[in-house]
Design a protein around this motif. Sequence first.
Motif, PDB file in Angstrom:
ATOM      1  N   ASN A  13       0.824  -1.212   0.000  1.00  0.00           N
ATOM      2  CA  ASN A  13       0.000   0.000   0.000  1.00  0.00           C
ATOM      3  C   ASN A  13       0.859   1.263   0.000  1.00  0.00           C
ATOM      4  O   ASN A  13       0.700   2.163   0.834  1.00  0.00           O
ATOM      5  CB  ASN A  13      -0.969   0.019   1.187  1.00  0.00           C
ATOM      6  N   CYS A  14       1.794   1.370  -0.916  1.00  0.00           N
ATOM      7  CA  CYS A  14       2.687   2.532  -0.965  1.00  0.00           C
ATOM      8  C   CYS A  14       1.960   3.725  -1.579  1.00  0.00           C
ATOM      9  O   CYS A  14       1.212   3.596  -2.548  1.00  0.00           O
ATOM     10  CB  CYS A  14       3.948   2.196  -1.770  1.00  0.00           C
ATOM     11  N   SER A  15       2.211   4.923  -0.981  1.00  0.00           N
ATOM     12  CA  SER A  15       1.644   6.178  -1.480  1.00  0.00           C
ATOM     13  C   SER A  15       2.676   7.285  -1.282  1.00  0.00           C
ATOM     14  O   SER A  15       3.548   7.200  -0.409  1.00  0.00           O
ATOM     15  CB  SER A  15       0.332   6.523  -0.762  1.00  0.00           C
ATOM     16  N   ILE A  16       2.575   8.335  -2.122  1.00  0.00           N
ATOM     17  CA  ILE A  16       3.504   9.465  -2.027  1.00  0.00           C
ATOM     18  C   ILE A  16       3.038  10.386  -0.895  1.00  0.00           C
ATOM     19  O   ILE A  16       1.934  10.930  -0.944  1.00  0.00           O
ATOM     20  CB  ILE A  16       3.574  10.236  -3.356  1.00  0.00           C
ATOM     21  N   PHE A  17       3.887  10.538   0.116  1.00  0.00           N
ATOM     22  CA  PHE A  17       3.559  11.404   1.249  1.00  0.00           C
ATOM     23  C   PHE A  17       4.024  12.833   0.979  1.00  0.00           C
ATOM     24  O   PHE A  17       3.276  13.782   1.172  1.00  0.00           O
ATOM     25  CB  PHE A  17       4.203  10.855   2.522  1.00  0.00           C
ATOM     26  N   ARG A  18       5.282  13.008   0.520  1.00  0.00           N
ATOM     27  CA  ARG A  18       5.817  14.307   0.089  1.00  0.00           C
ATOM     28  C   ARG A  18       6.543  14.082  -1.240  1.00  0.00           C
ATOM     29  O   ARG A  18       7.544  13.366  -1.271  1.00  0.00           O
ATOM     30  CB  ARG A  18       6.779  14.912   1.124  1.00  0.00           C
ATOM     31  N   ALA A  19       6.034  14.688  -2.302  1.00  0.00           N
ATOM     32  CA  ALA A  19       6.557  14.450  -3.642  1.00  0.00           C
ATOM     33  C   ALA A  19       7.793  15.295  -3.909  1.00  0.00           C
ATOM     34  O   ALA A  19       8.031  16.327  -3.269  1.00  0.00           O
ATOM     35  CB  ALA A  19       5.481  14.748  -4.685  1.00  0.00           C
ATOM     36  N   SER A  20       8.578  14.845  -4.890  1.00  0.00           N
ATOM     37  CA  SER A  20       9.745  15.588  -5.375  1.00  0.00           C
ATOM     38  C   SER A  20       9.385  16.219  -6.727  1.00  0.00           C
ATOM     39  O   SER A  20       8.300  15.953  -7.282  1.00  0.00           O
ATOM     40  CB  SER A  20      10.940  14.647  -5.521  1.00  0.00           C
ATOM     41  N   PRO A  21      10.281  17.018  -7.315  1.00  0.00           N
ATOM     42  CA  PRO A  21       9.988  17.596  -8.637  1.00  0.00           C
ATOM     43  C   PRO A  21       9.961  16.572  -9.772  1.00  0.00           C
ATOM     44  O   PRO A  21       9.564  16.920 -10.885  1.00  0.00           O
ATOM     45  CB  PRO A  21      11.131  18.607  -8.834  1.00  0.00           C
ATOM     46  N   ASP A  22      10.352  15.303  -9.498  1.00  0.00           N
ATOM     47  CA  ASP A  22      10.412  14.276 -10.538  1.00  0.00           C
ATOM     48  C   ASP A  22       9.368  13.201 -10.241  1.00  0.00           C
ATOM     49  O   ASP A  22       9.608  12.286  -9.448  1.00  0.00           O
ATOM     50  CB  ASP A  22      11.818  13.665 -10.573  1.00  0.00           C
ATOM     51  N   PRO A  23       8.164  13.253 -10.824  1.00  0.00           N
ATOM     52  CA  PRO A  23       7.114  12.265 -10.540  1.00  0.00           C
ATOM     53  C   PRO A  23       7.532  10.846 -10.915  1.00  0.00           C
ATOM     54  O   PRO A  23       7.151   9.889 -10.227  1.00  0.00           O
ATOM     55  CB  PRO A  23       5.926  12.734 -11.373  1.00  0.00           C
ATOM     56  N   GLU A  24       8.289  10.657 -11.995  1.00  0.00           N
ATOM     57  CA  GLU A  24       8.709   9.320 -12.384  1.00  0.00           C
ATOM     58  C   GLU A  24       9.636   8.710 -11.339  1.00  0.00           C
ATOM     59  O   GLU A  24       9.521   7.531 -11.012  1.00  0.00           O
ATOM     60  CB  GLU A  24       9.402   9.371 -13.751  1.00  0.00           C
ATOM     61  N   ALA A  25      10.518   9.504 -10.774  1.00  0.00           N
ATOM     62  CA  ALA A  25      11.404   9.002  -9.712  1.00  0.00           C
ATOM     63  C   ALA A  25      10.600   8.664  -8.462  1.00  0.00           C
ATOM     64  O   ALA A  25      10.906   7.689  -7.758  1.00  0.00           O
ATOM     65  CB  ALA A  25      12.482  10.026  -9.409  1.00  0.00           C
TER      66      ALA A  25
END
Length: 247
Positions: A199-211
């Motif tokens: 159940n992985c989710s993005i908590f704080r994103a970076s400028p690179d969505p693919e990464a």
Amino acid sequence: MAREGSYSTIRQKPRPLTITAIILLHILAMYGLAKAFAPEMTGSVERSVVSAFTVNITAPEEEVPPPPEVEPEPDEGAQGDPGREAVAKPVAAPEPKVVIKPSKPMPKATSTGTADTSGAADQGSGTGAAGTGLGTGGGQGGDGAGNARPPVAVTKPQHISGGIDNVRDYPIPEGGRQARRGNKVTVKVTVGVDGRASNCSIFRASPDPEADRLTCQLVVDRLRFKPASDSNGNPIAAPFYWQQRWF
């Protein structure tokens, strides 16, 4: 009568004031000589002369007022005979009136018996007010499904194996690897009792969505954890936050 061309032989008589002045001058001269050569004698003479002219004046005696009259203190008199000792009169309190109401009959309690219906009968085989069983319930534990609260994690999950390489595990972005340097991403996963992430989710994103998406996949596939535990030491599922930084 004198002849012309000769001096007059008539002498004038001295005046009385002149004679008196001469006498006083002689007395003063003699007094000065006596005071200079015999001061004790002149001092005694002076005291005798002064005492002869001293006049004693007696002041009239002042009238002394008579002392004020002191009124005699009144006679307090002798002590009277003591009175009789006061004794309280006993008073009996009235007896309270107690009204006893007739008691109502108590309701019948539930019991066991051979009746086919439940209630407050003396005997019956119906359901009771309490009991034990294997059915559903509202307790925290039991053999059946219930509304028990989920256990609370006392310890957090711990990363024990697996890793992610900042260079080899990520493709080169546009503008080269320098475009990703200094950025980071934080993902949130659920670590189960088996120590695996899901159940992985993005908590704080970076400028690179693919990464960021690739980081979630690598955490689930590669990382292994020691699961969290409750107060009894049993492993339980709990959230975990993984931060990936590109240097």
